[in-house]
Design a protein around this motif. Structure first.
Motif, PDB file in Angstrom:
ATOM      1  N   SER A  21       0.632  -1.469   0.289  1.00  0.00           N
ATOM      2  CA  SER A  21       0.147   0.270   0.176  1.00  0.00           C
ATOM      3  C   SER A  21       0.799   0.893   0.361  1.00  0.00           C
ATOM      4  O   SER A  21       2.271   1.118   0.144  1.00  0.00           O
ATOM      5  CB  SER A  21      -0.436   0.122   1.098  1.00  0.00           C
ATOM      6  N   CYS A  22       0.281   2.330  -0.180  1.00  0.00           N
ATOM      7  CA  CYS A  22       1.345   3.716  -1.106  1.00  0.00           C
ATOM      8  C   CYS A  22       0.210   4.846  -0.422  1.00  0.00           C
ATOM      9  O   CYS A  22      -0.470   4.944  -1.432  1.00  0.00           O
ATOM     10  CB  CYS A  22       1.736   3.287  -2.193  1.00  0.00           C
ATOM     11  N   VAL A  23       0.561   5.722   0.485  1.00  0.00           N
ATOM     12  CA  VAL A  23      -0.732   6.680   0.535  1.00  0.00           C
ATOM     13  C   VAL A  23       0.147   7.988   0.310  1.00  0.00           C
ATOM     14  O   VAL A  23       1.116   8.258   0.812  1.00  0.00           O
ATOM     15  CB  VAL A  23      -1.118   6.940   1.999  1.00  0.00           C
ATOM     16  N   SER A  25       0.193  12.129   0.737  1.00  0.00           N
ATOM     17  CA  SER A  25      -0.444  13.356   1.977  1.00  0.00           C
ATOM     18  C   SER A  25      -0.404  14.718   1.159  1.00  0.00           C
ATOM     19  O   SER A  25       0.403  15.094   0.053  1.00  0.00           O
ATOM     20  CB  SER A  25       0.826  13.333   2.512  1.00  0.00           C
ATOM     21  N   SER A  30      -4.353  12.685  -6.166  1.00  0.00           N
ATOM     22  CA  SER A  30      -5.313  12.166  -6.428  1.00  0.00           C
ATOM     23  C   SER A  30      -6.062  11.509  -8.901  1.00  0.00           C
ATOM     24  O   SER A  30      -6.212  11.091  -9.089  1.00  0.00           O
ATOM     25  CB  SER A  30      -6.871  11.830  -6.487  1.00  0.00           C
ATOM     26  N   ARG A  72      -5.540   1.552  -7.384  1.00  0.00           N
ATOM     27  CA  ARG A  72      -6.232   3.144  -6.693  1.00  0.00           C
ATOM     28  C   ARG A  72      -7.571   2.481  -5.915  1.00  0.00           C
ATOM     29  O   ARG A  72      -8.705   2.188  -6.570  1.00  0.00           O
ATOM     30  CB  ARG A  72      -6.185   3.811  -7.372  1.00  0.00           C
ATOM     31  N   ASP A  73      -7.681   3.397  -4.703  1.00  0.00           N
ATOM     32  CA  ASP A  73      -8.362   2.982  -4.103  1.00  0.00           C
ATOM     33  C   ASP A  73      -9.429   3.753  -4.376  1.00  0.00           C
ATOM     34  O   ASP A  73      -9.472   4.703  -4.534  1.00  0.00           O
ATOM     35  CB  ASP A  73      -8.028   4.017  -2.174  1.00  0.00           C
ATOM     36  N   ASN A  76     -10.421   6.378  -1.061  1.00  0.00           N
ATOM     37  CA  ASN A  76      -9.265   7.629  -0.852  1.00  0.00           C
ATOM     38  C   ASN A  76      -8.375   7.249  -2.677  1.00  0.00           C
ATOM     39  O   ASN A  76      -7.564   6.052  -2.205  1.00  0.00           O
ATOM     40  CB  ASN A  76      -8.709   7.297   0.478  1.00  0.00           C
ATOM     41  N   THR A  78      -5.910   9.263  -3.320  1.00  0.00           N
ATOM     42  CA  THR A  78      -4.538   9.244  -2.939  1.00  0.00           C
ATOM     43  C   THR A  78      -3.904   8.126  -2.519  1.00  0.00           C
ATOM     44  O   THR A  78      -2.422   8.394  -2.143  1.00  0.00           O
ATOM     45  CB  THR A  78      -4.255  10.215  -1.660  1.00  0.00           C
ATOM     46  N   ARG A  79      -4.284   6.592  -2.523  1.00  0.00           N
ATOM     47  CA  ARG A  79      -3.751   5.478  -1.389  1.00  0.00           C
ATOM     48  C   ARG A  79      -4.163   4.587  -3.342  1.00  0.00           C
ATOM     49  O   ARG A  79      -4.453   4.348  -3.483  1.00  0.00           O
ATOM     50  CB  ARG A  79      -4.510   4.833  -0.873  1.00  0.00           C
TER      51      ARG A  79
END
Length: 127
Positions: A21-23, A25, A30, A72-73, A76, A78-79
């Motif tokens: 997983s990569c999130v 900030s 996105s 991609r989530d 969210n 951005t994850r």
């Protein structure tokens, strides 16, 4: 502040699975193209999988096609994730998440185009 944070690495036996997983900030990510790269011991950095911002097109290195899936989530965006199945010892490496701002030409698996990088998460596959 590190813009990208990876997690999910570990040690598995050959044939096993892991999900990285990569999130990022910041919601701007996105719309960024995001990708996974890896570097094995003594090897050069290799593009593994990439996904575009927006329409979510995906690209894979030949060595992982059919085994790895980047996504991609939906909640969210951005994850991102990297689902890795049927892992092999040659998949052992440090895996890095990277992000590229929109608005430029894009070669999905070329690392020099990515502006932001995480610190990496180690994946070790034993035979």
């Amino acid at each position: 502040q590190v813009p990208l944070v990876e997690s999910g690495g570990g040690s598995v036996q050959s044939g096993g699975s892991l999900r990285l997983s990569c999130v990022a900030s910041g919601y701007a990510y996105s719309m960024y193209a995001m990708a996974w790269f890896r570097r094995g011991l003594g090897e050069e950095r290799e593009g593994v999988a990439a996904t575009s911002g927006g329409p979510g097109l995906s690209y894979y290195a030949d060595s992982v096609k059919g085994r790895f899936t980047i996504s991609r989530d939906n909640v969210n965006p951005t994850r991102i994730y990297l689902e890795m199945n049927n892992l092999k010892p040659e998949d052992t490496a440090m895996y890095y998440c990277a992000a590229k701002p929109p608005g430029q030409s894009w070669e999905p698996l070329q690392p020099q185009q990515y502006k932001y990088w995480g610190q990496g998460t180690q994946v070790t596959v034993s035979s």
